[in-house]
Design a protein around this motif. Structure first.
Motif, PDB file in Angstrom:
ATOM      1  N   ARG A  43       0.838  -1.212   0.000  1.00  0.00           N
ATOM      2  CA  ARG A  43       0.000   0.000   0.000  1.00  0.00           C
ATOM      3  C   ARG A  43       0.869   1.257   0.000  1.00  0.00           C
ATOM      4  O   ARG A  43       0.587   2.231  -0.712  1.00  0.00           O
ATOM      5  CB  ARG A  43      -0.904  -0.031   1.235  1.00  0.00           C
ATOM      6  N   LEU A  44       1.931   1.274   0.803  1.00  0.00           N
ATOM      7  CA  LEU A  44       2.823   2.435   0.831  1.00  0.00           C
ATOM      8  C   LEU A  44       3.500   2.650  -0.514  1.00  0.00           C
ATOM      9  O   LEU A  44       3.666   3.795  -0.970  1.00  0.00           O
ATOM     10  CB  LEU A  44       3.869   2.265   1.934  1.00  0.00           C
ATOM     11  N   MET A  45       3.907   1.561  -1.163  1.00  0.00           N
ATOM     12  CA  MET A  45       4.520   1.665  -2.483  1.00  0.00           C
ATOM     13  C   MET A  45       3.532   2.254  -3.492  1.00  0.00           C
ATOM     14  O   MET A  45       3.870   3.169  -4.251  1.00  0.00           O
ATOM     15  CB  MET A  45       4.979   0.278  -2.940  1.00  0.00           C
ATOM     16  N   ILE A  46       2.330   1.738  -3.478  1.00  0.00           N
ATOM     17  CA  ILE A  46       1.305   2.230  -4.404  1.00  0.00           C
ATOM     18  C   ILE A  46       0.999   3.697  -4.154  1.00  0.00           C
ATOM     19  O   ILE A  46       0.937   4.516  -5.086  1.00  0.00           O
ATOM     20  CB  ILE A  46       0.026   1.380  -4.259  1.00  0.00           C
ATOM     21  N   GLU A  47       0.790   4.064  -2.888  1.00  0.00           N
ATOM     22  CA  GLU A  47       0.419   5.443  -2.565  1.00  0.00           C
ATOM     23  C   GLU A  47       1.543   6.428  -2.858  1.00  0.00           C
ATOM     24  O   GLU A  47       1.283   7.577  -3.233  1.00  0.00           O
ATOM     25  CB  GLU A  47       0.005   5.542  -1.098  1.00  0.00           C
ATOM     26  N   SER A  48       2.793   6.001  -2.702  1.00  0.00           N
ATOM     27  CA  SER A  48       3.898   6.917  -2.993  1.00  0.00           C
ATOM     28  C   SER A  48       3.938   7.291  -4.465  1.00  0.00           C
ATOM     29  O   SER A  48       4.387   8.389  -4.822  1.00  0.00           O
ATOM     30  CB  SER A  48       5.230   6.292  -2.572  1.00  0.00           C
ATOM     31  N   SER A  61       9.557   1.127  -6.158  1.00  0.00           N
ATOM     32  CA  SER A  61       9.834  -0.256  -6.505  1.00  0.00           C
ATOM     33  C   SER A  61      11.066  -0.778  -5.775  1.00  0.00           C
ATOM     34  O   SER A  61      11.059  -1.891  -5.218  1.00  0.00           O
ATOM     35  CB  SER A  61      10.022  -0.381  -8.016  1.00  0.00           C
ATOM     36  N   LEU A  62      12.128   0.015  -5.744  1.00  0.00           N
ATOM     37  CA  LEU A  62      13.372  -0.417  -5.099  1.00  0.00           C
ATOM     38  C   LEU A  62      13.208  -0.568  -3.590  1.00  0.00           C
ATOM     39  O   LEU A  62      13.739  -1.501  -2.987  1.00  0.00           O
ATOM     40  CB  LEU A  62      14.489   0.576  -5.408  1.00  0.00           C
ATOM     41  N   LEU A  63      12.497   0.358  -2.965  1.00  0.00           N
ATOM     42  CA  LEU A  63      12.305   0.278  -1.521  1.00  0.00           C
ATOM     43  C   LEU A  63      11.514  -0.961  -1.136  1.00  0.00           C
ATOM     44  O   LEU A  63      11.852  -1.659  -0.175  1.00  0.00           O
ATOM     45  CB  LEU A  63      11.618   1.545  -1.012  1.00  0.00           C
ATOM     46  N   TYR A  64      10.452  -1.244  -1.879  1.00  0.00           N
ATOM     47  CA  TYR A  64       9.656  -2.433  -1.568  1.00  0.00           C
ATOM     48  C   TYR A  64      10.477  -3.708  -1.781  1.00  0.00           C
ATOM     49  O   TYR A  64      10.467  -4.611  -0.940  1.00  0.00           O
ATOM     50  CB  TYR A  64       8.405  -2.478  -2.447  1.00  0.00           C
ATOM     51  N   ALA A  65      11.202  -3.776  -2.895  1.00  0.00           N
ATOM     52  CA  ALA A  65      11.988  -4.973  -3.179  1.00  0.00           C
ATOM     53  C   ALA A  65      13.064  -5.196  -2.121  1.00  0.00           C
ATOM     54  O   ALA A  65      13.294  -6.330  -1.670  1.00  0.00           O
ATOM     55  CB  ALA A  65      12.618  -4.865  -4.563  1.00  0.00           C
ATOM     56  N   THR A  66      13.716  -4.126  -1.679  1.00  0.00           N
ATOM     57  CA  THR A  66      14.773  -4.266  -0.679  1.00  0.00           C
ATOM     58  C   THR A  66      14.204  -4.684   0.671  1.00  0.00           C
ATOM     59  O   THR A  66      14.814  -5.476   1.400  1.00  0.00           O
ATOM     60  CB  THR A  66      15.550  -2.948  -0.538  1.00  0.00           C
ATOM     61  N   PHE A  75       2.099  -0.915 -13.178  1.00  0.00           N
ATOM     62  CA  PHE A  75       2.727  -1.271 -11.914  1.00  0.00           C
ATOM     63  C   PHE A  75       1.744  -1.176 -10.757  1.00  0.00           C
ATOM     64  O   PHE A  75       1.620  -2.101  -9.939  1.00  0.00           O
ATOM     65  CB  PHE A  75       3.921  -0.348 -11.684  1.00  0.00           C
ATOM     66  N   ILE A  76       1.008  -0.090 -10.674  1.00  0.00           N
ATOM     67  CA  ILE A  76       0.029   0.080  -9.603  1.00  0.00           C
ATOM     68  C   ILE A  76      -1.048  -0.997  -9.680  1.00  0.00           C
ATOM     69  O   ILE A  76      -1.407  -1.624  -8.668  1.00  0.00           O
ATOM     70  CB  ILE A  76      -0.606   1.489  -9.668  1.00  0.00           C
ATOM     71  N   TYR A  77      -1.570  -1.229 -10.858  1.00  0.00           N
ATOM     72  CA  TYR A  77      -2.606  -2.255 -11.023  1.00  0.00           C
ATOM     73  C   TYR A  77      -2.092  -3.633 -10.601  1.00  0.00           C
ATOM     74  O   TYR A  77      -2.805  -4.404  -9.950  1.00  0.00           O
ATOM     75  CB  TYR A  77      -3.061  -2.303 -12.484  1.00  0.00           C
ATOM     76  N   GLN A  78      -0.857  -3.951 -11.011  1.00  0.00           N
ATOM     77  CA  GLN A  78      -0.298  -5.270 -10.710  1.00  0.00           C
ATOM     78  C   GLN A  78      -0.206  -5.512  -9.213  1.00  0.00           C
ATOM     79  O   GLN A  78      -0.573  -6.586  -8.722  1.00  0.00           O
ATOM     80  CB  GLN A  78       1.075  -5.396 -11.366  1.00  0.00           C
ATOM     81  N   TRP A  79       0.277  -4.522  -8.483  1.00  0.00           N
ATOM     82  CA  TRP A  79       0.439  -4.712  -7.042  1.00  0.00           C
ATOM     83  C   TRP A  79      -0.875  -4.546  -6.282  1.00  0.00           C
ATOM     84  O   TRP A  79      -1.135  -5.244  -5.301  1.00  0.00           O
ATOM     85  CB  TRP A  79       1.504  -3.749  -6.508  1.00  0.00           C
TER      86      TRP A  79
END
Length: 350
Positions: free
Chosen positions: A193-198, A221-226, A264-268
């Protein structure tokens, strides 16, 4: 097991020789099929939905559906560590005996997605819609009435659980990997949710009508993956100093960002209402669930996976021990960690 029908000729095959050269399995073939009058879970419809897929092996073999992770495609699975360890002669899913089907999920790869033109007006699909699309592809597009196996990794693992509860008699077995049959929640959803909202709150996103990719797309994307991939022990071994950690960060910053923010947003966001838990007793297929002990998104310490497994008949969990070689949520992307467990499981099916 029912005998599968042969695939229909409506598909448009294209050889992928360049992808196949690294492994000893037959040359993958790309195709697509168009689902007409596609109805989404919320009542929205599209007159046509393109569903791309790749097949490997003899169409008369035992059909196996292989499902990729979020924002990926069938091509992501055609690598030496996955396809090269599974589809070759004598391997667990030997393509001489199996007909391997690898769909591009709805919203990803070469299948219909927001970036095709509708952008933020594309129907807000969820996992149920994605599995429904896979089922239509298998039944209407390929003419199959039964599957030997549904196996998937990460999002594909969650889709495998949904296949089990939605189409309980359609397959002999399911192998969900890096996934739990429980509600999307806790850190996994919070970080999504944080990734999407950012991205969505970035002024450059412009409600999905951007002219250039919003800068937030790369960093989100990088923050979520890490935060949710890589493995604690593996990252410590790779970067035991600040300089080495900085080098990893620079390497990741240099990588290409996701190609489209709406996609990207739709996928997540499509995982938002994932929750097969209320229907677990419906599963009739044999189940081998494979998770890694250091999976950041599905930590075994919560106990929710173990509790869910007790409700499923003929199910067992193969938990990969954490080590400096495992990579957290990414561990199951390497078949060497679980290939023999899969071989033994398939042999037990008879």
């Amino acid at each position: 097991m029912q005998t599968p029908n042969l695939p229909r000729r409506a598909a448009i095959p294209l050889a992928l020789a360049s992808v196949a050269t690294a492994a000893e399995y037959p040359t993958p073939r790309e195709a697509h099929w168009v689902a007409r009058d596609f109805r989404f879970h919320n009542g929205e419809t599209l007159p046509t939905v393109k569903l791309a897929y790749t097949t490997i092996g003899n169409p008369g073999g035992l059909p196996v559906l292989v499902l990729h992770g979020t924002a990926g495609s069938a091509r992501n699975l055609l690598n030496p560590g996955f396809a090269g360890a599974l589809f070759g002669p004598g391997q667990p899913l030997d393509a001489q005996r199996h007909f391997i089907i690898l769909p591009d999920a709805l919203g990803a790869g070469a299948s219909s997605k927001p970036s095709d033109g509708l952008r933020a007006r594309f129907p807000r699909y969820n996992y149920d819609d994605m599995v429904h699309a896979q089922h239509r592809l298998v039944t209407e597009g390929l003419g199959l009435n039964h599957l030997r196996l549904v196996i998937g990794n990460s999002m594909g693992g969650m889709h495998s659980w949904l296949w089990g509860v939605t189409y309980p008699d359609f397959m002999d077995a399911i192998v969900p990997m890096a996934a739990q049959p429980t509600e999307m929640a806790a850190r996994n959803w919070m970080l999504r949710r944080l990734m999407i909202e950012s991205i969505r709150r970035d002024p450059a996103y412009a409600d999905g009508n951007y002219t250039t990719p919003p800068p937030s797309l790369r960093m989100a994307s990088l923050l979520y993956a890490t935060a949710t991939n890589g493995g604690t022990l593996a990252l410590q071994a790779q970067a035991p100093s600040r300089a080495q950690a900085d080098a990893l960060v620079e390497q990741r910053l240099a990588a290409n960002p996701p190609p489209d923010a709406n996609d990207f947003i739709y996928q997540w966001e499509s995982s938002r209402d994932y929750n097969p838990a209320p229907l677990l007793e419906r599963i009739r297929a044999r189940v081998l669930a494979i998770n890694s002990a250091d999976d950041e998104r599905n930590p075994p310490q919560t106990g929710v996976m173990q509790a869910a497994m007790q409700r499923i008949a003929h199910a067992r969990l193969h938990l990969i021990e954490a080590s400096t070689e495992t990579t957290g949520h990414g561990t199951t992307g390497q078949a060497r960690f679980w290939r023999e467990a899969l071989r033994e499981f398939l042999a037990s099916l008879g």
